[in-house]
Write a protein that holds these residues in place. Structure first.
Motif, PDB file in Angstrom:
ATOM      1  N   THR A   2      51.509  -6.690 -12.334  1.00 60.44           N
ATOM      2  CA  THR A   2      52.366  -6.734 -13.506  1.00 60.44           C
ATOM      3  C   THR A   2      53.816  -6.984 -13.094  1.00 60.44           C
ATOM      4  N   ALA A  70      48.173  -1.306 -12.120  1.00 63.81           N
ATOM      5  CA  ALA A  70      47.717  -2.691 -11.975  1.00 63.81           C
ATOM      6  C   ALA A  70      47.459  -3.074 -10.522  1.00 63.81           C
ATOM      7  N   ARG A  77      46.843   3.548  -7.574  1.00 59.75           N
ATOM      8  CA  ARG A  77      46.320   3.956  -8.893  1.00 59.75           C
ATOM      9  C   ARG A  77      46.156   5.474  -8.941  1.00 59.75           C
TER      10      ARG A  77
END
Length: 152
Positions: A2, A70, A77
């Motif tokens: 992103t 992302a 994550r």
């Protein structure tokens, strides 16, 4: 990965700087207990610590968390999930700090000066670690995202 506008990243970094300034002010209060603490700083912080922290968390949710979530890296994550859980703890701790500062200003602290100092130190050390970890994540994201050099 992103992409995030540079203005959002700048705003987040400014919030981090402000949080670290607040930590320094809290440390000054803790160092001055029981009688020689900077009342003006205490008053300002008593009405703004929780708001600044919450506002920073909102920006992190808009800027940092999407980058982490992302990522192709499982560890990043997982870091996003852990940071989100820490936000809840930090928000609660900020409210306790504000209450302790209000009580201190009114001269009706239910805690001893040592306990108040410990509460403040626990909070500002936790916030410092949190901010430093999130700044490190931003740098790491820049290193592993060759197409998005605007992170730094």
């Amino acid at each position: 990965m992103t992409s995030v506008p540079e203005s959002d990243l700048k705003h987040l970094r400014e919030r981090y700087s402000r949080l670290l300034e607040f930590c320094d002010l809290l440390e000054g209060i803790a160092d001055g207990l029981p009688n020689d603490f900077p009342r003006a700083h205490c008053q300002m912080l008593a009405s703004s610590v929780a708001d600044l922290l919450r506002a920073t968390h909102v920006i992190e949710g808009r800027v940092l968390m999407p980058l982490l979530l992302a990522s192709d890296h499982t560890g990043l994550r997982m870091a996003a999930e852990r940071l989100q859980q820490e936000h809840e703890f930090d928000d609660q701790a900020a409210m306790e700090v504000e209450e302790a500062l209000h009580d201190l200003l009114l001269g009706r602290s239910r805690m001893s000066p040592d306990a108040t100092g410990y509460l403040l130190r626990s909070f500002f050390e936790s916030v410092r670690r949190h901010v430093n970890a999130e700044q490190d994540l931003l740098y790491l994201l820049e290193d592993i995202t060759p197409t998005n050099r605007s992170l730094h």
